[in-house]
Design a protein around this motif. Structure first.
Motif, PDB file in Angstrom:
ATOM      1  N   VAL A 125    -110.935 -23.989 -31.090  1.00 28.71           N
ATOM      2  CA  VAL A 125    -110.785 -23.592 -32.488  1.00 28.71           C
ATOM      3  C   VAL A 125    -110.303 -24.771 -33.328  1.00 28.71           C
ATOM      4  N   ILE A 126    -109.316 -25.498 -32.817  1.00 27.01           N
ATOM      5  CA  ILE A 126    -108.785 -26.647 -33.551  1.00 27.01           C
ATOM      6  C   ILE A 126    -109.819 -27.762 -33.614  1.00 27.01           C
ATOM      7  N   SER A 127    -110.467 -28.045 -32.493  1.00 28.77           N
ATOM      8  CA  SER A 127    -111.452 -29.132 -32.463  1.00 28.77           C
ATOM      9  C   SER A 127    -112.622 -28.843 -33.395  1.00 28.77           C
ATOM     10  N   PHE A 128    -113.132 -27.611 -33.363  1.00 30.71           N
ATOM     11  CA  PHE A 128    -114.282 -27.264 -34.191  1.00 30.71           C
ATOM     12  C   PHE A 128    -113.919 -27.255 -35.672  1.00 30.71           C
ATOM     13  N   SER A 129    -112.771 -26.694 -36.011  1.00 26.29           N
ATOM     14  CA  SER A 129    -112.368 -26.665 -37.420  1.00 26.29           C
ATOM     15  C   SER A 129    -112.098 -28.077 -37.932  1.00 26.29           C
ATOM     16  N   ALA A 130    -111.509 -28.928 -37.081  1.00 26.50           N
ATOM     17  CA  ALA A 130    -111.259 -30.315 -37.482  1.00 26.50           C
ATOM     18  C   ALA A 130    -112.565 -31.062 -37.709  1.00 26.50           C
ATOM     19  N   ALA A 131    -113.594 -30.736 -36.917  1.00 26.69           N
ATOM     20  CA  ALA A 131    -114.901 -31.371 -37.095  1.00 26.69           C
ATOM     21  C   ALA A 131    -115.571 -30.889 -38.379  1.00 26.69           C
ATOM     22  N   LEU A 193    -111.081  -1.541 -26.449  1.00 26.57           N
ATOM     23  CA  LEU A 193    -111.277  -1.594 -27.892  1.00 26.57           C
ATOM     24  C   LEU A 193    -112.766  -1.602 -28.209  1.00 26.57           C
ATOM     25  N   GLU A 194    -113.114  -1.040 -29.351  1.00 25.16           N
ATOM     26  CA  GLU A 194    -114.499  -1.083 -29.798  1.00 25.16           C
ATOM     27  C   GLU A 194    -114.911  -2.529 -30.072  1.00 25.16           C
ATOM     28  N   THR A 195    -116.184  -2.815 -29.852  1.00 25.93           N
ATOM     29  CA  THR A 195    -116.682  -4.180 -30.025  1.00 25.93           C
ATOM     30  C   THR A 195    -116.426  -4.705 -31.431  1.00 25.93           C
ATOM     31  N   ALA A 196    -116.719  -3.888 -32.438  1.00 25.29           N
ATOM     32  CA  ALA A 196    -116.532  -4.321 -33.827  1.00 25.29           C
ATOM     33  C   ALA A 196    -115.066  -4.614 -34.122  1.00 25.29           C
ATOM     34  N   GLN A 197    -114.166  -3.777 -33.611  1.00 24.54           N
ATOM     35  CA  GLN A 197    -112.734  -3.996 -33.830  1.00 24.54           C
ATOM     36  C   GLN A 197    -112.274  -5.302 -33.191  1.00 24.54           C
ATOM     37  N   ALA A 198    -112.713  -5.531 -31.960  1.00 18.58           N
ATOM     38  CA  ALA A 198    -112.318  -6.755 -31.259  1.00 18.58           C
ATOM     39  C   ALA A 198    -112.847  -7.992 -31.975  1.00 18.58           C
ATOM     40  N   LEU A 199    -114.079  -7.906 -32.477  1.00 17.70           N
ATOM     41  CA  LEU A 199    -114.669  -9.044 -33.185  1.00 17.70           C
ATOM     42  C   LEU A 199    -113.911  -9.338 -34.472  1.00 17.70           C
ATOM     43  N   TRP A 200    -113.596  -8.302 -35.232  1.00 18.41           N
ATOM     44  CA  TRP A 200    -112.850  -8.498 -36.475  1.00 18.41           C
ATOM     45  C   TRP A 200    -111.458  -9.055 -36.205  1.00 18.41           C
ATOM     46  N   LEU A 201    -110.833  -8.617 -35.125  1.00 15.97           N
ATOM     47  CA  LEU A 201    -109.516  -9.148 -34.776  1.00 15.97           C
ATOM     48  C   LEU A 201    -109.591 -10.638 -34.468  1.00 15.97           C
ATOM     49  N   GLU A 202    -110.632 -11.048 -33.746  1.00 20.02           N
ATOM     50  CA  GLU A 202    -110.803 -12.470 -33.440  1.00 20.02           C
ATOM     51  C   GLU A 202    -110.995 -13.283 -34.717  1.00 20.02           C
ATOM     52  N   ILE A 203    -111.840 -12.775 -35.609  1.00 21.82           N
ATOM     53  CA  ILE A 203    -112.100 -13.485 -36.865  1.00 21.82           C
ATOM     54  C   ILE A 203    -110.821 -13.591 -37.688  1.00 21.82           C
ATOM     55  N   PHE A 204    -110.138 -12.471 -37.840  1.00 26.38           N
ATOM     56  CA  PHE A 204    -108.932 -12.440 -38.663  1.00 26.38           C
ATOM     57  C   PHE A 204    -107.836 -13.326 -38.076  1.00 26.38           C
ATOM     58  N   CYS A 205    -107.582 -13.181 -36.779  1.00 24.61           N
ATOM     59  CA  CYS A 205    -106.507 -13.952 -36.143  1.00 24.61           C
ATOM     60  C   CYS A 205    -106.808 -15.448 -36.161  1.00 24.61           C
ATOM     61  N   THR A 206    -108.074 -15.821 -35.972  1.00 24.32           N
ATOM     62  CA  THR A 206    -108.438 -17.235 -36.020  1.00 24.32           C
ATOM     63  C   THR A 206    -108.211 -17.810 -37.407  1.00 24.32           C
ATOM     64  N   PHE A 207    -108.644 -17.078 -38.424  1.00 26.00           N
ATOM     65  CA  PHE A 207    -108.462 -17.568 -39.795  1.00 26.00           C
ATOM     66  C   PHE A 207    -106.980 -17.684 -40.138  1.00 26.00           C
ATOM     67  N   VAL A 208    -106.193 -16.678 -39.782  1.00 25.37           N
ATOM     68  CA  VAL A 208    -104.751 -16.721 -40.063  1.00 25.37           C
ATOM     69  C   VAL A 208    -104.098 -17.885 -39.329  1.00 25.37           C
ATOM     70  N   PHE A 209    -104.509 -18.103 -38.088  1.00 24.19           N
ATOM     71  CA  PHE A 209    -103.977 -19.215 -37.302  1.00 24.19           C
ATOM     72  C   PHE A 209    -104.223 -20.550 -38.000  1.00 24.19           C
ATOM     73  N   LEU A 210    -105.445 -20.762 -38.469  1.00 26.32           N
ATOM     74  CA  LEU A 210    -105.781 -22.006 -39.156  1.00 26.32           C
ATOM     75  C   LEU A 210    -105.101 -22.093 -40.519  1.00 26.32           C
ATOM     76  N   PHE A 211    -105.098 -21.001 -41.240  1.00 31.77           N
ATOM     77  CA  PHE A 211    -104.543 -20.977 -42.595  1.00 31.77           C
ATOM     78  C   PHE A 211    -103.026 -21.156 -42.598  1.00 31.77           C
ATOM     79  N   ALA A 212    -102.347 -20.489 -41.663  1.00 32.99           N
ATOM     80  CA  ALA A 212    -100.885 -20.440 -41.696  1.00 32.99           C
ATOM     81  C   ALA A 212    -100.208 -21.547 -40.906  1.00 32.99           C
ATOM     82  N   SER A 213    -100.952 -22.272 -40.083  1.00 33.96           N
ATOM     83  CA  SER A 213    -100.277 -23.295 -39.280  1.00 33.96           C
ATOM     84  C   SER A 213    -101.054 -24.605 -39.206  1.00 33.96           C
ATOM     85  N   ILE A 214    -102.300 -24.562 -38.757  1.00 35.66           N
ATOM     86  CA  ILE A 214    -103.052 -25.801 -38.568  1.00 35.66           C
ATOM     87  C   ILE A 214    -103.256 -26.536 -39.880  1.00 35.66           C
TER      88      ILE A 214
END
Length: 326
Positions: A125-131, A193-214
């Motif tokens: 996640v860090i490597s790809f976003s940095a690229a 967990l439902e597939t859609a729920q798990a996917l949205w959680l990944e998207i949301f958590c990844t964005f928050v991770f990058l936005f709030a720390s990286i």
């Protein structure tokens, strides 16, 4: 020499005061190739290979730096999966909270250890976003991500070598799961967990991770104001918090929480296999979408946040423009 934007987390003095990092590309772009466009902004005329950083594939220092990513990812997978197993095996009343705190501490320590070697990614996640942002080249990101995946496999192998077969069967080497097969009153049933729920959680958590720390590492003003150790501690804290939220709020048996690190999910899946491959694509597609969303955000905010006055030369938009000129 190279600019100070080749790694995400570099030596604080060099990264924030305009010096050079320990990890340098093999070549740099001459300054005399810059011109001024109609808007009065400096425009870099770089070839597609320079934008992509193709020279990094032939640079020994980059491959040496990737060893830090490989070993760091191996230790990360071993430690995190051990934490997952040990906390749920213990009699603690709040295993999710204890697990999240320990994960935050371990990630902070590992980042501090790997930063001087490669810039401290140990996560695709860090490597790809940095690229995408242009802090590192896409070529370097590919090298790092491959190293991270190999390291994750080594970490899962090491964990498998030290745990009993019963623990391996019960916890699936601490791998990432969306659903599992569990015994039911009328036979085995699929829970999770439902597939859609798990996917949205990944998207949301990844964005928050990058936005709030990286982003604090990308924004030279915040990084300089907070300090090197503080920024890395915040990264660990945010990841620990996201793990706690994703494993507690959902409260679904069979769902292992947001991965936020595709390599960590890949290692146990390759070694253990089985149901760890069910929905495994979510742990790659979700973070990828989150990284793209974060990149769009960086293009909207004022450009003065960037270390480079006129943007990073490996920025994805610059790559697309160079591709259109081929």
């Amino acid at each position: 020499m190279a600019s100070n934007s080749n790694v995400v987390f570099g030596d604080e003095e060099s990264q924030l005061s305009g010096g050079t990092n320990r990890v340098q590309p093999c070549s740099s772009t001459p300054r005399n190739r810059n011109t001024i466009d109609d808007d009065g902004k400096k425009q870099n005329f770089l070839s597609l290979s320079q934008r992509l950083g193709i020279q990094d594939f032939f640079c020994l220092d980059v491959w040496r730096a990737s060893m830090g990513e490989l070993l760091g990812s191996a230790v990360l997978v071993f430690m995190l999966d051990t934490i997952v197993i040990s906390t749920f095996e213990s009699d603690t009343k709040m295993p999710n909270l204890i697990m999240s705190i320990l994960i935050a501490v371990v990630i902070t320590i590992l980042l501090l250890a790997v930063v001087p070697v490669s810039g401290g990614h140990i996560n695709p996640v860090i490597s790809f976003s940095a690229a995408l942002v242009g802090i590192i080249s896409m070529s370097r990101a590919i090298i790092y991500i491959v190293a991270q995946c190999l390291g994750a496999v080594l970490g899962a192998l090491a964990l498998r070598a030290v745990v009993s077969s019963s623990i391996e069967d019960t916890f699936s080497l601490g791998g990432c799961t969306v659903t599992i097969i569990a015994p039911g009153p009328n036979g085995p049933v699929t829970v999770g967990l439902e597939t859609a729920q798990a996917l949205w959680l990944e998207i949301f958590c990844t964005f928050v991770f990058l936005f709030a720390s990286i982003w604090m590492a990308y924004d030279h003003r915040q990084a300089k104001a907070l300090g090197h150790v503080t920024v890395l501690s915040i990264v660990g804290l945010v990841l620990g918090l996201l793990v706690f939220i994703s494993t507690t709020v959902t409260a679904k048996k069979g769902y292992g929480g947001a991965g936020i690190n595709p390599a960590r999910c890949l290692g146990p899946a390759i070694i253990r296999g089985g149901h760890l491959w069910d929905g495994h694509w979510i742990f790659w597609v979700g973070p990828t979408i989150g990284c793209v969303a974060f990149y769009v955000y960086t293009k909207i905010i004022p450009p003065k946040h960037f270390l480079a006055e006129y943007g990073f030369k490996h920025d994805f938009v610059g790559v697309v423009k160079a591709l259109s000129n081929v």
